[in-house]
Design a protein around this motif. Sequence first.
Motif, PDB file in Angstrom:
ATOM      1  N   LEU A 196      25.133  46.641  36.586  1.00 34.38           N
ATOM      2  CA  LEU A 196      24.609  45.295  36.774  1.00 34.38           C
ATOM      3  C   LEU A 196      25.326  44.603  37.916  1.00 34.38           C
ATOM      4  O   LEU A 196      26.484  44.871  38.189  1.00 34.38           O
ATOM      5  N   GLU A 241      31.816  36.629  34.916  1.00 31.78           N
ATOM      6  CA  GLU A 241      31.938  36.439  33.493  1.00 31.78           C
ATOM      7  C   GLU A 241      33.381  36.539  33.045  1.00 31.78           C
ATOM      8  O   GLU A 241      34.309  36.467  33.847  1.00 31.78           O
ATOM      9  N   ALA A 242      33.529  36.774  31.770  1.00 25.66           N
ATOM     10  CA  ALA A 242      34.854  36.820  31.180  1.00 25.66           C
ATOM     11  C   ALA A 242      35.752  37.848  31.842  1.00 25.66           C
ATOM     12  O   ALA A 242      36.924  37.610  32.062  1.00 25.66           O
ATOM     13  N   TRP A 243      35.164  38.966  32.206  1.00 22.25           N
ATOM     14  CA  TRP A 243      36.005  40.083  32.602  1.00 22.25           C
ATOM     15  C   TRP A 243      35.919  40.473  34.057  1.00 22.25           C
ATOM     16  O   TRP A 243      36.273  41.573  34.421  1.00 22.25           O
ATOM     17  N   LEU A 260      34.961  50.571  30.570  1.00 22.58           N
ATOM     18  CA  LEU A 260      33.824  50.478  29.663  1.00 22.58           C
ATOM     19  C   LEU A 260      33.337  51.827  29.202  1.00 22.58           C
ATOM     20  O   LEU A 260      32.964  52.004  28.052  1.00 22.58           O
ATOM     21  N   SER A 274      45.525  42.961  31.773  1.00 24.74           N
ATOM     22  CA  SER A 274      44.844  44.019  31.026  1.00 24.74           C
ATOM     23  C   SER A 274      43.654  44.596  31.786  1.00 24.74           C
ATOM     24  O   SER A 274      42.734  43.897  32.164  1.00 24.74           O
ATOM     25  N   ARG A 275      43.700  45.892  32.005  1.00 25.60           N
ATOM     26  CA  ARG A 275      42.584  46.581  32.621  1.00 25.60           C
ATOM     27  C   ARG A 275      41.610  46.986  31.520  1.00 25.60           C
ATOM     28  O   ARG A 275      41.912  46.942  30.354  1.00 25.60           O
ATOM     29  N   GLN A 276      40.441  47.363  31.919  1.00 28.48           N
ATOM     30  CA  GLN A 276      39.482  47.802  30.919  1.00 28.48           C
ATOM     31  C   GLN A 276      38.525  48.846  31.485  1.00 28.48           C
ATOM     32  O   GLN A 276      38.044  48.695  32.598  1.00 28.48           O
ATOM     33  N   ASP A 298      44.779  36.990  37.267  1.00 34.15           N
ATOM     34  CA  ASP A 298      46.010  36.795  36.508  1.00 34.15           C
ATOM     35  C   ASP A 298      46.087  37.630  35.227  1.00 34.15           C
ATOM     36  O   ASP A 298      47.124  37.691  34.591  1.00 34.15           O
ATOM     37  N   PHE A 354      32.222  44.510  37.198  1.00 39.78           N
ATOM     38  CA  PHE A 354      32.102  45.866  36.706  1.00 39.78           C
ATOM     39  C   PHE A 354      32.000  46.781  37.921  1.00 39.78           C
ATOM     40  O   PHE A 354      31.183  46.548  38.805  1.00 39.78           O
ATOM     41  N   LEU A 359      40.341  39.687  35.895  1.00 39.57           N
ATOM     42  CA  LEU A 359      40.563  38.490  36.699  1.00 39.57           C
ATOM     43  C   LEU A 359      42.003  38.525  37.181  1.00 39.57           C
ATOM     44  O   LEU A 359      42.892  39.020  36.503  1.00 39.57           O
ATOM     45  N   ALA A 395      36.086  47.407  34.425  1.00 37.92           N
ATOM     46  CA  ALA A 395      36.030  45.972  34.661  1.00 37.92           C
ATOM     47  C   ALA A 395      37.280  45.545  35.395  1.00 37.92           C
ATOM     48  O   ALA A 395      38.381  45.690  34.875  1.00 37.92           O
TER      49      ALA A 395
END
Lengths: 251, 251
Positions: free
Chosen positions: B93, B99-101, B81, B77-79, B74, B104, B72, B69
């Motif tokens: 998708l 969305e929030a993150w 999945l 934190s990376r993520q 600013d 993808f 955004l 993900a």
Amino acid sequence: MATISTSYGQQCLEAFRDVLPPGTGGGLTADRLCAIGFCLHLAKGEELAPDGHEDRLVYIAAGSAKLAAQPLADTPSRQVLAFHFAGDMISVLRQSAREAWGDFRLVALTDCDLVVFPAERFLDIAQSDPAVLRSVLARSLQALHRSRSRMMQMGHKTAQQRIADFLVSMAERLAGCTSGACAFALPMSRRDIGDSLGLTIETVSRQLTELREAGLVETEGRSKVCLSDVDALARLAGLKNSQSGATPKTS
Amino acid sequence: MATISTSYGQQCLEAFRDVLPPGTGGGLTADRLCAIGFCLHLAKGEELAPDGHEDRLVYIAAGSAKLAAQPLADTPSRQVLAFHFAGDMISVLRQSAREAWGDFRLVALTDCDLVVFPAERFLDIAQSDPAVLRSVLARSLQALHRSRSRMMQMGHKTAQQRIADFLVSMAERLAGCTSGACAFALPMSRRDIGDSLGLTIETVSRQLTELREAGLVETEGRSKVCLSDVDALARLAGLKNSQSGATPKTS
DNA sequence: CGCAGTCTTGAGACAGATCAACTCACGTGG
DNA sequence: CCACGTGAGTTGATCTGTCTCAAGACTGCG
């Protein structure tokens, strides 16, 4: 004959029909599906009898329930996978080769009306109507997406963010509210909330207190809550970027 | 013509056919699906070009990738999945209503051979062959189940348990090893590992060191690892009950 | 009305994050 | 082929947030 032929059962099945894609196979496929559906009422606290040899699809016609993992005997930690409310269609996998977390069980938080389908037969019938099957698939993919997003968040969110997220989510699902102010009653206990967010009961309580002191939440009795600003909570939860002109966050 | 008609492309498609339920619609449905598949090679570090208006199903013919993900702007934190390897069929998708993150993205950890399908058309074709559609559904439900189990764990697992869990999972997926000893190379960086487990890079490193000192893991260079006892790691991760007669845990 | 269990609040302990050096592997260019 | 530099990885010190343990207060039930 599995189906309960009372007006009560009929009512549950009627509700179920609404989730099927309209038009498509006409009511025909719906009829066949209803024929294998088993209507069931759970009183608060009761759980859907686990079934060791068959996956099931469950439609919640009314009430609210939690999908919980019964911990292995010696493990003290409880776990709640998800909360489900009227209108939800969920899959309860058979208690397979006892995995890491023991059994998954559907437990009623309030009195519940359920329609239970054997997954295999449901899919057999749905298979004859590709549109229905596809609809179920679409639901699953979305659920997967939601689950992944959620998982992602769980990884690094603070307790306050989780609580805020939880409240926003409940506002949407219980009160259909996605913005502004709203009030509703939480059907689950603090323990259930904590178990679903990976927090202790004390931390849940403390964070609610903090949000109350911040003027974002009011509580009344054990279950009633009143959110004064869902958007602010969503921002706190990190769900929305804080670019909404208003309320420049000082925190 | 989207399909690349080289022996390279053919090879990828051949690999893809293996994931379809055998027999069923004969190779016919498979043929039609292959016709809309787009073969693609990603070099290490490259990412699948995001597509704003269409969901896609991606089959990994060779290599390994991460589904990440993009945070955004600013958010620091990376993520990550999930990690995916050769043989996996995954759904990417469309970068929906941010969305929030954020978005993808599928990023190649090593050189990758992919087959990309537009989800809509794929399902349109699969719809004509219910067995295929049902197979895809079954995969999704399983993925959902795995995702939920995983999410559940994320909630309250220690750093060491997460690392142990991660190693056990990789042993199974990369080396096909579920017990005993095995060695393999991790295609992802410490940062990716941390981002997928909700831990910092430092914590990952520290926990690996602890496991090394406990004699459960050996490392060589940046990526090679050698697990001396997968079962012990699984027990550490809380995946199996420690009832295996041996090693009475003193911790 | 009184009891039992849920919820709240407080003080101390601990895991993991953060900040900051330092070391080492690996790819590059001499 | 080896020296070098860069970025990845390791290690250490400190700090914050959440868990744990322990009372206390309230709700809702009998």
